[in-house]
Design a protein around this motif. Sequence first.
Motif, mmCIF file in Angstrom:
data_model
loop_
_atom_site.group_PDB
_atom_site.id
_atom_site.type_symbol
_atom_site.label_atom_id
_atom_site.label_comp_id
_atom_site.label_asym_id
_atom_site.label_seq_id
_atom_site.Cartn_x
_atom_site.Cartn_y
_atom_site.Cartn_z
ATOM 1 N N ARG A 106 0.824 -1.205 0.000
ATOM 2 C CA ARG A 106 0.000 0.000 0.000
ATOM 3 C C ARG A 106 0.861 1.260 0.000
ATOM 4 O O ARG A 106 0.597 2.210 -0.736
ATOM 5 N N LEU A 107 1.908 1.254 0.822
ATOM 6 C CA LEU A 107 2.802 2.413 0.887
ATOM 7 C C LEU A 107 3.537 2.593 -0.432
ATOM 8 O O LEU A 107 3.658 3.721 -0.938
ATOM 9 N N PHE A 108 4.015 1.491 -1.013
ATOM 10 C CA PHE A 108 4.742 1.553 -2.273
ATOM 11 C C PHE A 108 3.863 2.132 -3.387
ATOM 12 O O PHE A 108 4.269 3.029 -4.122
ATOM 13 N N GLY A 109 2.630 1.623 -3.518
ATOM 14 C CA GLY A 109 1.745 2.108 -4.567
ATOM 15 C C GLY A 109 1.321 3.545 -4.356
ATOM 16 O O GLY A 109 1.238 4.329 -5.311
ATOM 17 N N THR A 110 1.050 3.928 -3.103
ATOM 18 C CA THR A 110 0.618 5.297 -2.808
ATOM 19 C C THR A 110 1.699 6.308 -3.134
ATOM 20 O O THR A 110 1.425 7.402 -3.654
ATOM 21 N N LEU A 111 2.947 5.983 -2.818
ATOM 22 C CA LEU A 111 4.043 6.907 -3.105
ATOM 23 C C LEU A 111 4.412 6.921 -4.586
ATOM 24 O O LEU A 111 4.786 7.969 -5.131
ATOM 25 N N LEU A 112 4.298 5.775 -5.235
ATOM 26 C CA LEU A 112 4.754 5.673 -6.614
ATOM 27 C C LEU A 112 3.729 6.218 -7.610
ATOM 28 O O LEU A 112 4.107 6.646 -8.705
ATOM 29 N N LEU A 113 2.451 6.227 -7.239
ATOM 30 C CA LEU A 113 1.419 6.666 -8.188
ATOM 31 C C LEU A 113 1.626 8.115 -8.640
ATOM 32 O O LEU A 113 1.679 8.376 -9.851
ATOM 33 N N PRO A 114 1.745 9.100 -7.735
ATOM 34 C CA PRO A 114 1.952 10.480 -8.223
ATOM 35 C C PRO A 114 3.273 10.665 -8.951
ATOM 36 O O PRO A 114 3.354 11.442 -9.912
ATOM 37 N N VAL A 115 4.302 9.948 -8.513
ATOM 38 C CA VAL A 115 5.595 10.058 -9.194
ATOM 39 C C VAL A 115 5.485 9.550 -10.628
ATOM 40 O O VAL A 115 6.008 10.163 -11.574
ATOM 41 N N THR A 116 4.795 8.428 -10.816
ATOM 42 C CA THR A 116 4.633 7.863 -12.153
ATOM 43 C C THR A 116 3.802 8.777 -13.040
ATOM 44 O O THR A 116 4.072 8.912 -14.241
ATOM 45 N N GLN A 136 5.037 6.232 -25.522
ATOM 46 C CA GLN A 136 5.684 5.794 -24.287
ATOM 47 C C GLN A 136 5.062 6.470 -23.067
ATOM 48 O O GLN A 136 4.770 5.819 -22.048
ATOM 49 N N GLY A 137 4.867 7.789 -23.153
ATOM 50 C CA GLY A 137 4.287 8.509 -22.028
ATOM 51 C C GLY A 137 2.861 8.089 -21.747
ATOM 52 O O GLY A 137 2.441 8.035 -20.584
ATOM 53 N N GLY A 138 2.086 7.790 -22.790
ATOM 54 C CA GLY A 138 0.719 7.333 -22.580
ATOM 55 C C GLY A 138 0.652 6.020 -21.834
ATOM 56 O O GLY A 138 -0.202 5.826 -20.959
ATOM 57 N N VAL A 139 1.560 5.097 -22.148
ATOM 58 C CA VAL A 139 1.608 3.820 -21.428
ATOM 59 C C VAL A 139 1.971 4.047 -19.966
ATOM 60 O O VAL A 139 1.409 3.411 -19.057
ATOM 61 N N ILE A 140 2.894 4.959 -19.694
ATOM 62 C CA ILE A 140 3.278 5.248 -18.314
ATOM 63 C C ILE A 140 2.106 5.851 -17.550
ATOM 64 O O ILE A 140 1.854 5.496 -16.383
ATOM 65 N N LEU A 141 1.351 6.747 -18.172
ATOM 66 C CA LEU A 141 0.194 7.349 -17.510
ATOM 67 C C LEU A 141 -0.868 6.304 -17.183
ATOM 68 O O LEU A 141 -1.464 6.320 -16.104
ATOM 69 N N ALA A 142 -1.120 5.406 -18.127
ATOM 70 C CA ALA A 142 -2.105 4.345 -17.875
ATOM 71 C C ALA A 142 -1.631 3.423 -16.762
ATOM 72 O O ALA A 142 -2.430 2.987 -15.911
ATOM 73 N N THR A 143 -0.348 3.121 -16.735
ATOM 74 C CA THR A 143 0.198 2.273 -15.675
ATOM 75 C C THR A 143 0.093 2.948 -14.320
ATOM 76 O O THR A 143 -0.213 2.308 -13.308
ATOM 77 N N ALA A 144 0.339 4.258 -14.285
ATOM 78 C CA ALA A 144 0.284 4.993 -13.019
ATOM 79 C C ALA A 144 -1.086 4.906 -12.380
ATOM 80 O O ALA A 144 -1.220 4.693 -11.168
ATOM 81 N N LEU A 145 -2.137 5.041 -13.168
ATOM 82 C CA LEU A 145 -3.484 4.989 -12.607
ATOM 83 C C LEU A 145 -3.791 3.623 -12.007
ATOM 84 O O LEU A 145 -4.466 3.519 -10.976
ATOM 85 N N HIS A 146 -3.292 2.573 -12.624
ATOM 86 C CA HIS A 146 -3.590 1.227 -12.135
ATOM 87 C C HIS A 146 -2.747 0.845 -10.922
ATOM 88 O O HIS A 146 -2.943 -0.243 -10.368
ATOM 89 N N LEU A 147 -1.837 1.707 -10.494
ATOM 90 C CA LEU A 147 -1.159 1.466 -9.229
ATOM 91 C C LEU A 147 -2.132 1.567 -8.063
ATOM 92 O O LEU A 147 -1.882 1.010 -6.987
ATOM 93 N N ALA A 148 -3.265 2.270 -8.271
ATOM 94 C CA ALA A 148 -4.296 2.311 -7.238
ATOM 95 C C ALA A 148 -4.899 0.938 -7.016
ATOM 96 O O ALA A 148 -5.284 0.581 -5.893
ATOM 97 N N TYR A 149 -4.996 0.147 -8.071
ATOM 98 C CA TYR A 149 -5.507 -1.216 -7.953
ATOM 99 C C TYR A 149 -4.528 -2.096 -7.181
ATOM 100 O O TYR A 149 -4.913 -2.948 -6.389
ATOM 101 N N VAL A 150 -3.233 -1.855 -7.415
ATOM 102 C CA VAL A 150 -2.210 -2.640 -6.712
ATOM 103 C C VAL A 150 -2.123 -2.218 -5.245
ATOM 104 O O VAL A 150 -2.007 -3.060 -4.346
#
Length: 276
Positions: A106-116, A136-150
């Motif tokens: 939870r801590l890892f995903g919460t901190l990494l989401l805004p950075v991503t 490339q940037g679009g894939v990173i943005l989509a990945t960042a949002l799904h860190l909330a799921y993780v």
Amino acid sequence: MTARTRLVLFLVSAAVIAAFFAGACVRLPPFGSALHPYGDRAVAAAIAHHTANVVSSVNFDIRAFDTLGEESILFGTVLGATLLLRRARDERHRRAGGESVMPSTRLFGTLLLPVTLVVGVYIVAHGQLSPGGGFQGGVILATALHLAYVAADYRALKRLRPLAVLDVTDSLAAASFSLVGLAGLVAGGAFLKNVLPLGTFNQITSGGTVPVLNAAVGVEVASGLIALLAHFLDQAVELTDPGQDGDGAHAENTDETDETDKTDKTDKNTDDKGDR
């Protein structure tokens, strides 16, 4: 069409393509030589249009029409998945439950989401200056949002994911690429011609239409991938077949048990009256 006819058509087509390919390879410069005609032309075009990243100049200026085709393929993929994965009549919707997550995750995903998210925006915005760009940037943005799921669960992801808005954004971003191309056709006489002010070399506003097309692709890729994954996750998490619905099966079994009990009680009462 028979299998033999299809085979003949394939062999004829393959022979024609092989002949053209062999003819093109004959005229290639020798391997390992210092002669790079396409690279020299690409670098010269990038410098002339004040685009520091030559790859972005190729993708969004010299061969922008090819990039339009690639973007359209992704848009068609999202559209097809939306139609195929829509909720069927015999499927039931169940609300996703809460999930237990390790505190470290939870801590890892919460901190990494805004950075991503920041990294994704940076990659898209600086695509004409440094390696990266809209894809490339679009894939990173989509990945960042799904860190909330993780980091949390599916309910948290749904709160951060306005799916209806993303569907509209995906369509508008895909259409904006063509609109920029039509603007170049009207103003410059060629589709996707670079007609905007070129700006100062190696500045974020340089490159003419390159950063505009780059941003359109970034938004389209990000929203398209989020929408695509949303339909797959909905199928896996919230949609269930009636035959596999545990609650429904439990309810059906309960009804059958009640009916059996009622029948047993009626039979017992009838036996008692008969004995009397």
